[in-house]
Design a protein around this motif. Structure first.
Motif, PDB file in Angstrom:
ATOM      1  N   ILE A  29      18.464  15.184  -2.157  1.00 35.73           N
ATOM      2  CA  ILE A  29      19.406  14.065  -2.102  1.00 35.73           C
ATOM      3  C   ILE A  29      18.615  12.797  -1.801  1.00 35.73           C
ATOM      4  O   ILE A  29      17.822  12.760  -0.849  1.00 35.73           O
ATOM      5  CB  ILE A  29      20.478  14.291  -1.021  1.00 35.73           C
ATOM      6  CG1 ILE A  29      21.173  15.640  -1.232  1.00 35.73           C
ATOM      7  CG2 ILE A  29      21.485  13.139  -1.024  1.00 35.73           C
ATOM      8  CD1 ILE A  29      21.826  15.823  -2.585  1.00 35.73           C
ATOM      9  N   ILE A  30      18.828  11.771  -2.605  1.00 38.10           N
ATOM     10  CA  ILE A  30      18.084  10.510  -2.511  1.00 38.10           C
ATOM     11  C   ILE A  30      18.987   9.413  -1.964  1.00 38.10           C
ATOM     12  O   ILE A  30      20.126   9.255  -2.421  1.00 38.10           O
ATOM     13  CB  ILE A  30      17.570  10.077  -3.897  1.00 38.10           C
ATOM     14  CG1 ILE A  30      16.697  11.164  -4.539  1.00 38.10           C
ATOM     15  CG2 ILE A  30      16.809   8.750  -3.807  1.00 38.10           C
ATOM     16  CD1 ILE A  30      16.430  10.920  -6.018  1.00 38.10           C
TER      17      ILE A  30
ATOM     18  N   GLU B 256      22.740   5.294   3.612  1.00 33.40           N
ATOM     19  CA  GLU B 256      22.603   6.360   4.597  1.00 33.40           C
ATOM     20  C   GLU B 256      23.212   7.657   4.050  1.00 33.40           C
ATOM     21  O   GLU B 256      24.404   7.713   3.746  1.00 33.40           O
ATOM     22  CB  GLU B 256      23.311   5.964   5.894  1.00 33.40           C
ATOM     23  CG  GLU B 256      23.245   7.014   6.996  1.00 33.40           C
ATOM     24  CD  GLU B 256      21.818   7.360   7.353  1.00 33.40           C
ATOM     25  OE1 GLU B 256      21.432   8.522   7.124  1.00 33.40           O
ATOM     26  OE2 GLU B 256      21.104   6.469   7.841  1.00 33.40           O
ATOM     27  N   VAL B 257      22.377   8.673   3.899  1.00 37.50           N
ATOM     28  CA  VAL B 257      22.857   9.958   3.382  1.00 37.50           C
ATOM     29  C   VAL B 257      22.603  11.106   4.352  1.00 37.50           C
ATOM     30  O   VAL B 257      22.982  12.246   4.062  1.00 37.50           O
ATOM     31  CB  VAL B 257      22.216  10.281   2.009  1.00 37.50           C
ATOM     32  CG1 VAL B 257      22.637   9.263   0.959  1.00 37.50           C
ATOM     33  CG2 VAL B 257      20.688  10.342   2.115  1.00 37.50           C
TER      34      VAL B 257
ATOM     35  N   MET C 276      26.706  20.723  -0.329  1.00 32.88           N
ATOM     36  CA  MET C 276      27.731  21.330  -1.165  1.00 32.88           C
ATOM     37  C   MET C 276      27.172  22.612  -1.765  1.00 32.88           C
ATOM     38  O   MET C 276      25.960  22.786  -1.869  1.00 32.88           O
ATOM     39  CB  MET C 276      28.147  20.369  -2.279  1.00 32.88           C
ATOM     40  CG  MET C 276      28.826  19.105  -1.793  1.00 32.88           C
ATOM     41  SD  MET C 276      29.230  17.980  -3.160  1.00 32.88           S
ATOM     42  CE  MET C 276      30.503  18.926  -4.028  1.00 32.88           C
ATOM     43  N   GLY C 277      28.047  23.504  -2.183  1.00 27.95           N
ATOM     44  CA  GLY C 277      27.631  24.770  -2.763  1.00 27.95           C
ATOM     45  C   GLY C 277      26.866  24.585  -4.057  1.00 27.95           C
ATOM     46  O   GLY C 277      27.026  23.586  -4.770  1.00 27.95           O
ATOM     47  N   SER C 278      26.022  25.563  -4.381  1.00 26.31           N
ATOM     48  CA  SER C 278      25.162  25.466  -5.562  1.00 26.31           C
ATOM     49  C   SER C 278      25.944  25.535  -6.869  1.00 26.31           C
ATOM     50  O   SER C 278      25.391  25.247  -7.926  1.00 26.31           O
ATOM     51  CB  SER C 278      24.114  26.583  -5.528  1.00 26.31           C
ATOM     52  OG  SER C 278      24.742  27.858  -5.509  1.00 26.31           O
ATOM     53  N   SER C 279      27.229  25.904  -6.819  1.00 24.13           N
ATOM     54  CA  SER C 279      28.035  25.960  -8.040  1.00 24.13           C
ATOM     55  C   SER C 279      28.389  24.575  -8.563  1.00 24.13           C
ATOM     56  O   SER C 279      28.771  24.424  -9.719  1.00 24.13           O
ATOM     57  CB  SER C 279      29.320  26.757  -7.798  1.00 24.13           C
ATOM     58  OG  SER C 279      30.117  26.134  -6.796  1.00 24.13           O
ATOM     59  N   HIS C 280      28.246  23.550  -7.727  1.00 21.19           N
ATOM     60  CA  HIS C 280      28.574  22.185  -8.134  1.00 21.19           C
ATOM     61  C   HIS C 280      27.412  21.578  -8.917  1.00 21.19           C
ATOM     62  O   HIS C 280      26.245  21.765  -8.578  1.00 21.19           O
ATOM     63  CB  HIS C 280      28.875  21.308  -6.919  1.00 21.19           C
ATOM     64  CG  HIS C 280      30.103  21.728  -6.168  1.00 21.19           C
ATOM     65  ND1 HIS C 280      31.369  21.355  -6.548  1.00 21.19           N
ATOM     66  CD2 HIS C 280      30.252  22.496  -5.062  1.00 21.19           C
ATOM     67  CE1 HIS C 280      32.251  21.860  -5.709  1.00 21.19           C
ATOM     68  NE2 HIS C 280      31.595  22.560  -4.793  1.00 21.19           N
TER      69      HIS C 280
ATOM     70  N   PHE D 205      30.485  13.034  -5.061  1.00 23.29           N
ATOM     71  CA  PHE D 205      30.810  13.277  -3.653  1.00 23.29           C
ATOM     72  C   PHE D 205      30.082  12.277  -2.751  1.00 23.29           C
ATOM     73  O   PHE D 205      30.678  11.693  -1.831  1.00 23.29           O
ATOM     74  CB  PHE D 205      30.426  14.714  -3.296  1.00 23.29           C
ATOM     75  CG  PHE D 205      30.405  15.021  -1.825  1.00 23.29           C
ATOM     76  CD1 PHE D 205      31.578  15.213  -1.119  1.00 23.29           C
ATOM     77  CD2 PHE D 205      29.189  15.134  -1.138  1.00 23.29           C
ATOM     78  CE1 PHE D 205      31.549  15.499   0.250  1.00 23.29           C
ATOM     79  CE2 PHE D 205      29.155  15.425   0.215  1.00 23.29           C
ATOM     80  CZ  PHE D 205      30.336  15.603   0.902  1.00 23.29           C
ATOM     81  N   ILE D 206      28.803  12.069  -3.007  1.00 22.19           N
ATOM     82  CA  ILE D 206      28.023  11.123  -2.204  1.00 22.19           C
ATOM     83  C   ILE D 206      28.587   9.711  -2.335  1.00 22.19           C
ATOM     84  O   ILE D 206      28.741   8.987  -1.352  1.00 22.19           O
ATOM     85  CB  ILE D 206      26.544  11.156  -2.621  1.00 22.19           C
ATOM     86  CG1 ILE D 206      25.929  12.524  -2.318  1.00 22.19           C
ATOM     87  CG2 ILE D 206      25.751  10.058  -1.911  1.00 22.19           C
ATOM     88  CD1 ILE D 206      24.553  12.718  -2.905  1.00 22.19           C
TER      89      ILE D 206
END
Length: 217
Positions: free
Chosen positions: A175-176, A181-182, A188-192, A200-201
């Motif tokens: 995640i970048i 700010e993250v 989240m699950g790997s299915s996404h 989502f971010i």
């Protein structure tokens, strides 16, 4: 503005000009033969900078193009073990700007990531149930806010350049955040898909100003 490479890499530039100016350049296919080359550049808002908005945006767009050329040259004979030298060369692009920039340069070839950055730039590794910082921003806390302790342009110090390299396992993500700010986000699950995660971010950071967010899977 969203940029995507197949299903693996997605980047979005959040555009609210009163908080700064951002540009992203991505090339390549994230394969061993054609690595993805990622340049994210953010010009920080500064009360002492009276540059007109259009000029500042053109400046950061042109700077991103020139830094992308630097990164292209850095990987011409193979992906180096770190990109610190490329970030230091990128400082020359904005040296005379009279203001502050955050920058991230990254290369993805297959499952391997090499990245270097300076300024308010962070990378987090998401596994199935945890988030780990793998590249930290060069900022310091002053009261309830954070200020730059290293940047391109004004305040540049080569020893502030942050570096990381790792191989991604199946289901993991990077995640970048560039001036976004993250660190508070939960995996989240790997299915996404990368696009799902990016959306989502964006929803979680929608009120937090200009910057760049991205996902590498």
């Amino acid at each position: 503005m969203r940029i995507q490479i197949d299903e693996r890499i997605a980047v979005d530039v959040i555009d609210r000009k009163s908080f700064g100016f951002s540009a992203a350049r991505i090339a390549g296919g994230a394969t061993d033969r054609d690595p993805a080359r990622i340049v994210l550049l953010h010009r920080h808002a500064d009360m002492g900078d009276d540059t007109a908005d259009d000029e500042a945006q053109a400046d950061v767009e042109g700077g991103a193009e020139r830094v992308a050329s630097i990164l292209e040259n850095a990987v011409r004979d193979g992906v180096p073990s770190d990109l610190g030298a490329a970030v230091e060369e990128a400082h020359g692009v904005v040296r005379e700007s009279g203001t502050y920039y955050s920058a991230l340069l990254a290369v993805v070839n297959g499952s391997h990531l090499v990245a270097s950055g300076i300024g308010n730039v962070s990378l987090h590794l998401w596994t199935s149930d945890s988030s780990q910082s793998i590249l930290n921003p060069t900022t310091i806390a002053v009261g309830n806010t954070r200020v730059l302790a290293g940047a391109l342009g004004l305040g540049f110090q080569p020893d502030r350049i942050q570096k990381t390299a790792l191989s991604l396992s199946a289901g993991n993500r990077i995640i970048i955040g560039v001036d976004v700010e993250v660190s508070f986000l939960q995996p989240m699950g790997s299915s996404h898909s990368s696009n799902d995660v990016l959306q989502f971010i964006l929803e979680k950071t929608s009120s937090r100003g200009t910057g760049i967010v991205g996902v590498i899977s």
